[in-house]
Design an enzyme around this catalytic site. Structure first.
Site, PDB file in Angstrom:
ATOM      1  N   ASP A 237     -10.978 -18.702 101.934  1.00  0.00           N
ATOM      2  CA  ASP A 237     -11.774 -18.834 103.153  1.00  0.00           C
ATOM      3  C   ASP A 237     -12.871 -17.779 103.196  1.00  0.00           C
ATOM      4  O   ASP A 237     -14.011 -18.052 103.580  1.00  0.00           O
ATOM      5  CB  ASP A 237     -10.871 -18.696 104.393  1.00  0.00           C
ATOM      6  CG  ASP A 237      -9.961 -19.917 104.561  1.00  0.00           C
ATOM      7  OD1 ASP A 237     -10.282 -20.979 104.005  1.00  0.00           O
ATOM      8  OD2 ASP A 237      -8.929 -19.782 105.235  1.00  0.00           O
TER       9      ASP A 237
ATOM     10  N   ARG B 247      -6.844 -38.077  99.925  1.00  0.00           N
ATOM     11  CA  ARG B 247      -8.206 -37.940 100.455  1.00  0.00           C
ATOM     12  C   ARG B 247      -9.252 -37.881  99.344  1.00  0.00           C
ATOM     13  O   ARG B 247     -10.350 -38.402  99.487  1.00  0.00           O
ATOM     14  CB  ARG B 247      -8.284 -36.668 101.319  1.00  0.00           C
ATOM     15  CG  ARG B 247      -9.583 -36.549 102.055  1.00  0.00           C
ATOM     16  CD  ARG B 247      -9.639 -35.276 102.855  1.00  0.00           C
ATOM     17  NE  ARG B 247      -9.645 -34.111 101.988  1.00  0.00           N
ATOM     18  CZ  ARG B 247      -9.704 -32.863 102.410  1.00  0.00           C
ATOM     19  NH1 ARG B 247      -9.731 -32.617 103.700  1.00  0.00           N
ATOM     20  NH2 ARG B 247      -9.722 -31.858 101.562  1.00  0.00           N
TER      21      ARG B 247
ATOM     22  N   LYS C  67      -1.807 -27.930 113.153  1.00  0.00           N
ATOM     23  CA  LYS C  67      -2.439 -28.161 111.841  1.00  0.00           C
ATOM     24  C   LYS C  67      -1.300 -28.118 110.818  1.00  0.00           C
ATOM     25  O   LYS C  67      -0.798 -27.057 110.468  1.00  0.00           O
ATOM     26  CB  LYS C  67      -3.506 -27.117 111.535  1.00  0.00           C
ATOM     27  CG  LYS C  67      -4.261 -27.439 110.259  1.00  0.00           C
ATOM     28  CD  LYS C  67      -5.554 -26.675 110.174  1.00  0.00           C
ATOM     29  CE  LYS C  67      -6.432 -27.088 109.015  1.00  0.00           C
ATOM     30  NZ  LYS C  67      -5.814 -27.351 107.758  1.00  0.00           N
TER      31      LYS C  67
ATOM     32  N   CYS D  41       4.567 -15.679  69.641  1.00  0.00           N
ATOM     33  CA  CYS D  41       5.336 -15.048  70.727  1.00  0.00           C
ATOM     34  C   CYS D  41       6.026 -16.206  71.471  1.00  0.00           C
ATOM     35  O   CYS D  41       5.360 -17.141  71.915  1.00  0.00           O
ATOM     36  CB  CYS D  41       4.410 -14.290  71.669  1.00  0.00           C
ATOM     37  SG  CYS D  41       5.217 -13.815  73.200  1.00  0.00           S
TER      38      CYS D  41
END
Ligand code: IVH
Length: 691
Positions: A32, A134, A113, A428
């Protein structure tokens, strides 16, 4: 790079991590703050605002693993307020276009929210026909099959409202379910989710709906899109939704003054920890639809709503230990192990400390009482010690000098780097494990059978020296690990079902498209975003291996950093050996073959594909174009010859039109491929932008 460019790049990456990878790497509050900085720069220099700027975008776009779908109406995001003063300032701004009396009279719908992810449900004649995430607001991902498994989402609406009803809401995971899920994942030795939001997003975007069905997902409505019913208020919309059998929140309140809005926010904040799910703030919306329409929206958010974000929450807990982990690129990261503590709704017991100098800067000692901050839905952060609580028994953390996994001496990559790395890149066990997991991930070769358990067994059993050997795994080698054995009474063990499945999936993965292989190689900065663009320009590994840094940085969205990373990757002997081993095993068989025999119908053209193309994913469309001799790029410029525009082409279509670039409807894409540009252009003056 200017600060503006830097912020755009960072925020784009963070958004992708948050929305697509479901694995954010920075706290929301930091995101933000960066966004605010970018907004301030753009407010002072409006000429810097482009449609690609994160300030103008709603989300990162759809993930192409799911079918893209265009929403019947656009799904917007919300503007944020970080203090109650900013909420008051929001109302004040509205007063320039509407009187205070009319606004207050309309009322403010105050809601929680919810910390989940927005979905769009399309009901036709009362029957759920499609559900989508969305995405970028216009085009989302088709998650219908998964959404059908969420019990609170009805497949049919009571009263069967006629026509299309587009319901918006939040899919989320209640806290109790989240804890149970993570416990189960720990039992299965699988990676846990950092928070309920990630768990919800990850569960909704699983490939197998049967697995989604086992995830405790829930849903609450928070809006309505296209709808034939006559609805004049949001509060009325919620009444309709509830009457149709959809879950609406019992915490929503319609109020008529800012003082009441503030009281709602205070009250919600006080009750936050008693809720069954996480919330990260309150949303305040103008109730009357005609006023909403009058106020309109910016490119990313409506003016008639504002999200108030709760301030970060701080608690104290005991720092039990500081341990170190080794990541895919060998970075050695110290992390705090704490007494489990509930903060902002979820239980936290681990937090990254980034590197040794961060540990020093924070001044924390093992045994300290520490202050832990969590801003709602974000990664927890150790802020520092409560020095007054020290007993004298605390210990200073010593950054190890040797890799905890393979014993190699740790070193910074370059002089002055704060991070220490294990230089034993190739073998590794920790790095190899992480690379194999990445190789098998959905963005890579998508080999489900090569999950964490299988990778652990393969690495611990020494079945591979590096990822170059994965396609050489055989029933005999797998049989040396107990995980892949099925015991048969009185006989030698045989290959278990999971072993056989793994071998079959490895075989299948050999023909995956080249861009997936590019991701699978763990080349730094080459993720699923740029890989298709690189593969579109260099369709085989041999083409790519010969490309110079300069040529590579010509590719759209591939800057000098990515180009350098690719060239240095190929400069390493054992990396080139991986490629050779894969080729010898018959992997990468799907790359670069198509261009050879296809007619070069699009020779020499520069083509941008935007929006959805029926029957093609974006990668497939780009590859098809390249296979016919064209160059595929990601953004429209004066050098673009053709824009293939599907639903959701949005700003690229606007830009192409304004630049006079030839636009071809995506419905004609197959014809364009087969017959070339002339076949799909009706006449010299048609389909062109303004001259
Ligand atoms: S309204 C045009 N209401 O927050 C209005 N969104 O930061 C758009 N969210 O994408 C959404 N609770 O995923 C709305 N009560 C609520 C919400 C809510 C959570 C999410 C939603 C949205 C995001 C924006």
């Amino acid at each position: 790079m200017s600060r503006h460019q830097q912020l755009c790049a960072l925020l784009t990456q963070y958004r992708w991590e948050y929305y697509v990878a479901d694995a954010p790497t920075v706290p929301d509050a930091d995101f933000d703050a960066l966004m605010r900085e970018l907004e301030a720069i753009e407010a002072a220099h409006p000429e810097l605002v482009t449609p690609e700027s994160p300030t103008q975008q709603i989300g990162p776009g759809a993930d192409l693993s799911f079918t893209p779908v265009t929403h019947p109406s656009q799904m917007l995001s919300l503007d944020n307020a970080f203090s109650t003063d900013e909420v008051r300032a929001w109302r004040q701004r509205l007063l320039t276009s509407i009187s205070a009396e009319v606004l207050d009279e309309s009322g403010y719908m105050c809601e929680m929210k919810i910390d989940g992810l927005a979905v769009d449900l399309v009901y036709v004649d009362g029957v759920l026909t499609r559900a989508a995430t969305r995405g970028d607001g216009r085009v989302g991902e088709d998650v219908t099959a998964n959404v059908r498994t969420i019990s609170s989402i009805p497949a049919r609406l009571t009263g069967r409202p006629t026509g299309t009803v587009e319901v918006r809401g939040e899919v989320f995971m209640p806290l109790a379910g989240f804890t149970d899920l993570n416990d189960a994942l720990i039992d299965e030795r699988k990676k846990t989710f950092a928070n309920p939001r990630n768990a919800a997003a990850g569960s909704l975007r699983l490939k197998d709906p049967r697995v989604t069905a086992t995830r405790p997902l829930s849903f609450l409505c928070h809006g309505i899109g296209v709808c034939e019913a006559d609805i004049d208020r949001l509060s009325t919309a919620y009444e309709h939704l509830a009457a149709w059998g959809l879950p609406t929140s019992s915490h929503a309140r319609l109020v008529h003054s800012m003082d009441e809005v503030m009281a709602y926010i205070d009250d919600l904040g006080a009750r936050r920890d008693t809720l069954a799910h996480e919330i990260d703030g309150a949303v305040v919306k103008v109730d009357e639809i005609s006023i909403q329409q009058g106020l309109g929206a910016t490119t990313r958010a409506p003016r008639w709503a504002i999200a108030y974000k709760f301030p970060p929450v701080e608690v104290t807990t005991k720092l039990l230990d500081i341990r170190v982990g080794v990541g895919r690129t060998g970075r050695v990261t110290p992390y705090a192990v704490m007494e489990p503590v509930k903060v902002a709704g979820s239980t936290v017991e681990m937090a990254t400390l980034h590197n040794a100098s961060e540990v020093q800067r924070k001044g924390v000692l093992i045994g300290d009482t520490v202050i832990l901050r969590k801003a709602g839905d974000v990664i927890p952060e150790v802020l520092g010690p409560v020095v007054s609580d020290r007993t004298g028994d605390e210990r200073v953390f010593q950054m190890p000098t040797l890799c905890p996994e393979c014993g190699s001496e740790l070193k910074p990559e370059k002089l002055g780097d704060v991070d220490l790395r294990c230089p034993n890149r190739r073998s590794c066990p920790a790095q190899l494990r992480e690379r194999l997991i990445h190789l098998a991930s959905r963005q890579g070769l998508d080999i489900e059978g090569l999950g964490e358990k299988a990778v652990d067994a393969i690495v611990a059993g020494g079945l591979v020296t590096d990822e170059g050997d994965v396609f050489d795994l055989t029933a005999d080698t797998l049989l040396t690990c107990s995980l892949f054995q099925k015991t048969v009474k009185g006989a030698d063990p045989v290959l278990s079902k999971i072993g056989a499945k793994l071998l079959a999936q490895l075989q299948e993965a050999k023909t995956k498209p080249f861009d997936r292989y590019l991701v699978a190689l763990s080349i730094r900065h080459v993720g699923k975003g740029v890989a298709p663009l690189i593969a579109a320009r260099y369709p085989t590994i041999d083409d790519l291996a010969q490309a110079s840094e300069e040529e590579l940085s010509q590719i759209d969205q591939v800057g000098p950093t990515v180009a350098e990373a690719i060239c240095s990757w190929f400069a390493v002997d054992w990396h080139r050996a991986i490629v050779e081993k894969w080729k010898a095993a018959g992997a990468m068989a799907g790359s670069g073959e198509a261009p050879l025999d296809l007619p070069q119908t699009l020779q020499g053209l520069t083509i941008v594909v935007s929006g959805s193309v029926p029957g093609f994913s974006r990668d497939e469309a780009n590859r098809a174009v390249v296979a016919r001799g064209a160059k595929a790029t990601g953004s429209v410029s004066k050098n673009t010859d053709v824009l293939v525009a599907g639903d959701g082409a949005g700003s690229k279509l606007d830009k192409a039109t304004s630049l006079g670039v030839q636009v071809v409807d995506s419905a004609l894409f197959s014809r364009l491929l087969e017959e070339g540009l002339d076949a799909v252009v009706s006449g010299p003056d048609e389909g062109r932008g303004p001259e």
